[in-house]
Design an enzyme around this catalytic site. Structure first.
Site, PDB file in Angstrom:
ATOM      1  N   ASP A   1      38.554  29.874  51.812  1.00 54.61           N
ATOM      2  CA  ASP A   1      38.485  28.524  52.367  1.00 54.61           C
ATOM      3  C   ASP A   1      37.103  27.976  51.986  1.00 54.61           C
ATOM      4  OD1 ASP A   1      38.640  26.313  54.311  1.00 54.61           O
ATOM      5  OD2 ASP A   1      37.263  27.539  55.487  1.00 54.61           O
TER       6      ASP A   1
ATOM      7  N   ASP B   1      35.249  24.637  53.647  1.00 57.11           N
ATOM      8  CA  ASP B   1      34.428  24.117  54.762  1.00 57.11           C
ATOM      9  C   ASP B   1      34.357  25.103  55.915  1.00 57.11           C
ATOM     10  OD1 ASP B   1      35.818  21.154  53.712  1.00 57.11           O
ATOM     11  OD2 ASP B   1      33.648  21.425  53.840  1.00 57.11           O
TER      12      ASP B   1
ATOM     13  N   GLY C   1      41.805  17.789  57.579  1.00 59.71           N
ATOM     14  CA  GLY C   1      41.928  16.623  56.694  1.00 59.71           C
ATOM     15  C   GLY C   1      41.189  15.430  57.270  1.00 59.71           C
TER      16      GLY C   1
ATOM     17  N   LYS D   1      33.138   7.701  53.409  1.00 55.37           N
ATOM     18  CA  LYS D   1      32.682   8.993  53.933  1.00 55.37           C
ATOM     19  C   LYS D   1      32.489  10.005  52.817  1.00 55.37           C
ATOM     20  CE  LYS D   1      33.770  13.284  55.317  1.00 55.37           C
ATOM     21  NZ  LYS D   1      34.482  14.373  54.592  1.00 55.37           N
TER      22      LYS D   1
HETATM   23  C1  XBP Z   1      38.029  21.499  56.452  1.00 56.02           C
HETATM   24  C2  XBP Z   1      38.674  20.224  56.718  1.00 56.02           C
HETATM   25  C3  XBP Z   1      38.255  19.018  55.941  1.00 56.02           C
HETATM   26  C4  XBP Z   1      36.796  18.663  56.240  1.00 56.02           C
HETATM   27  C5  XBP Z   1      36.525  17.222  55.870  1.00 56.02           C
HETATM   28  O1  XBP Z   1      38.597  21.945  55.238  1.00 56.02           O
HETATM   29  O2  XBP Z   1      39.589  20.165  57.527  1.00 56.02           O
HETATM   30  O3  XBP Z   1      39.069  17.971  56.384  1.00 56.02           O
HETATM   31  O4  XBP Z   1      36.584  18.787  57.645  1.00 56.02           O
HETATM   32  O5  XBP Z   1      36.781  17.043  54.486  1.00 56.02           O
HETATM   33  P1  XBP Z   1      38.713  23.549  54.932  1.00 56.02           P
HETATM   34  P2  XBP Z   1      37.743  15.830  54.032  1.00 56.02           P
HETATM   35  O6  XBP Z   1      38.144  24.296  56.129  1.00 56.02           O
HETATM   36  O7  XBP Z   1      40.195  23.794  54.733  1.00 56.02           O
HETATM   37  O8  XBP Z   1      37.900  23.742  53.684  1.00 56.02           O
HETATM   38  O9  XBP Z   1      37.212  14.587  54.692  1.00 56.02           O
HETATM   39  O10 XBP Z   1      37.646  15.818  52.530  1.00 56.02           O
HETATM   40  O11 XBP Z   1      39.109  16.230  54.518  1.00 56.02           O
HETATM   41 MG    MG Z   2      37.400  25.831  57.015  1.00 53.78          MG
END
Ligand code: XBP
Ligand code: MG
Length: 248
Positions: free
Chosen positions: A12, A14, A54, A89
């Site tokens: 993953d 983030d 998302g 953003k």
């Molecule tokens: C984490 C998310 C993303 C980020 C924001 O993604 O849910 O939505 O918080 O990025 P992961 P965006 O943990 O699956 O990597 O605004 O591009 O969605």
């Molecule tokens: Mg994550």
């Protein structure tokens, strides 16, 4: 000794590769101001909104909560205001990350390099956008970061966001591997549910944004990936497989 069955690691982004949600939150608030809406996401509210994967879905969900709804109607994600705010953003987040404001979490760089040295294949399975991935990994691994990851599944290739398993199922299909030949790395309950639903044994490294969520289906919950060796991963993975094979 039975040779290890582990063939690939699926990460993953983030919260797992880097603790990014602080930069995401600041970028959302910057976008709200630029778009002329009087919204501001303080950390306690953002922690709740992170239950929705998302960025666009999260904005739509916030609008629904503001209107006293439980959840946002699906079409709200396509709302022009949501789209515009998310564009702003993403620009703000890209600027923050490329300025070096977000580092990889402890042990991530070393694990990536030692995995490649050990002949393991690497993949990414994230609900964030390709732009965000490139900004983060270019700044932290260099502009040639992509050569390390054979498969990249993201918000564009897999529109169904975690906890839906689509991003992991597509990563496994493109790797042409069984879930039993891989390990997933996550930071959140949504991500763990997505990986588990795809049949993947998952190591979780929570952040302050996800600490305290339900990680009961995780193979391991660790404070970070610092000091984790490939030999330990192989042992942990193969032990898990053995435990799965032993009749209850
Ligand atoms: C984490 C998310 C993303 C980020 C924001 O993604 O849910 O939505 O918080 O990025 P992961 P965006 O943990 O699956 O990597 O605004 O591009 O969605
Ligand atoms: Mg994550």
């Amino acid at each position: 000794m039975i040779p290890s069955n582990l063939r690939a690691l699926i990460f993953d982004v983030d919260g797992t590769l880097a603790d990014t949600e602080g930069a995401h939150r600041a970028s959302f608030n910057e976008a709200f101001a630029q778009a002329g809406v009087d919204w501001h996401w303080y950390e306690p509210l953002y922690n709740r909104l992170l239950e929705v994967s998302g960025g666009k879905e999260r904005i739509a969900h916030f609008m629904a909560l503001k209107d006293g709804l439980e959840a946002a109607p699906e079409q709200w994600v396509q709302d022009p205001l949501v789209q515009r705010i998310h564009e702003l953003k993403t620009i703000a987040y890209d600027r923050r990350v490329r300025a070096g404001k977000v580092a990889l979490r402890p042990g991530v760089r070393e694990l990536i390099e030692s995995a490649l040295d050990s002949g393991l294949r690497l993949a990414i399975a994230t609900t964030t956008t390709p732009i965000n991935i490139d900004a983060l990994l270019s700044a932290s691994l260099g502009t040639d970061w992509m050569r390390r990851f054979e498969v990249i599944e993201n918000a564009r290739t897999a529109p169904n966001k975690k906890p839906h398993p689509q991003v992991y199922l597509q990563a496994l299909a493109r790797l042409q591997l069984e879930a039993s030949q891989c390990l997933a790395f996550e930071d959140s309950s949504n991500g763990l549910r997505a990986a588990t639903a795809a049949g993947l044994a998952t190591l979780v490294t929570p952040t302050r944004f996800t600490h305290g969520q339900d990680f009961s289906s995780a193979l391991r919950v660790l404070p970070s990936l610092q000091g984790i060796t490939i030999a330990e991963l192989r042992h942990c993975h193969d032990k898990h497989l053995l435990a799965c094979a032993v009749p209850a």
